[in-house]
Design an enzyme around this catalytic site. Sequence first.
Site, PDB file in Angstrom:
ATOM      1  N   CYS A   1       9.340  21.869  20.655  1.00  0.00           N
ATOM      2  CA  CYS A   1       9.115  22.332  22.028  1.00  0.00           C
ATOM      3  C   CYS A   1      10.305  22.097  22.945  1.00  0.00           C
ATOM      4  O   CYS A   1      10.315  22.585  24.063  1.00  0.00           O
ATOM      5  CB  CYS A   1       7.917  21.592  22.615  1.00  0.00           C
TER       6      CYS A   1
ATOM      7  N   CYS B   1       3.829  15.896  19.084  1.00  0.00           N
ATOM      8  CA  CYS B   1       4.321  15.211  20.287  1.00  0.00           C
ATOM      9  C   CYS B   1       4.528  13.724  20.025  1.00  0.00           C
ATOM     10  O   CYS B   1       5.302  13.075  20.733  1.00  0.00           O
ATOM     11  CB  CYS B   1       3.344  15.393  21.438  1.00  0.00           C
TER      12      CYS B   1
ATOM     13  N   ASP C   1      11.190  19.163  24.219  1.00  0.00           N
ATOM     14  CA  ASP C   1      11.022  17.991  25.079  1.00  0.00           C
ATOM     15  C   ASP C   1      11.939  16.853  24.605  1.00  0.00           C
ATOM     16  O   ASP C   1      12.334  16.807  23.442  1.00  0.00           O
ATOM     17  CB  ASP C   1       9.560  17.527  25.078  1.00  0.00           C
TER      18      ASP C   1
ATOM     19  N   CYS D   1       5.574  16.619  27.599  1.00  0.00           N
ATOM     20  CA  CYS D   1       4.172  16.897  27.912  1.00  0.00           C
ATOM     21  C   CYS D   1       3.377  15.594  28.046  1.00  0.00           C
ATOM     22  O   CYS D   1       3.884  14.507  27.745  1.00  0.00           O
ATOM     23  CB  CYS D   1       3.573  17.752  26.801  1.00  0.00           C
TER      24      CYS D   1
HETATM   25 FE1  FES Z   1       6.695  18.797  23.612  1.00  0.00          FE
HETATM   26 FE2  FES Z   1       4.399  17.628  23.449  1.00  0.00          FE
HETATM   27  S1  FES Z   1       4.748  19.737  23.804  1.00  0.00           S
HETATM   28  S2  FES Z   1       6.319  16.756  23.061  1.00  0.00           S
END
Ligand code: FES
Length: 125
Positions: free
Chosen positions: A33, A102, A35, A58
């Site tokens: 994602c 995640c 992140d 998230c």
């Molecule tokens: Fe990226 Fe959860 S959607 S770490």
Amino acid sequence: MYSEKVMDHFQHPRNVGQLPDADGIGEMGNPVCGDIMKLYIKVRDDRIQDVKFQTFGCGAAIATSSMMTELVMGKTLDEAERVTRKNVAEALDGLPPNKMHCSNLAADALHKAIEDYRTKNAPPA
Ligand code: FES
């Protein structure tokens, strides 16, 4: 969908921030994602004396980061290294299956921070 523990750690994350005099830093991006998490550790006598994190991600990533800092605080580096993403997810009473990825961030950033500390503190060859 999320357990009460996940919601608690998301809304009141523990150990957020930076350690300006960190002994080890681990930064990790989640390829799924995009992140990012950064984890700082302070080490004394081979134990994690302090740990802080910054997660740009998230809610599940923030909750797992927070729980992971609680699980490893005060542990030896060897013990902390054995904490897996599964341990963190279990300590949060589970994560929805589509959010399991995640929990990778916290465990991977921790392993990187420990590796960083060991590299910086390796005995001279
Ligand atoms: Fe990226 Fe959860 S959607 S770490």
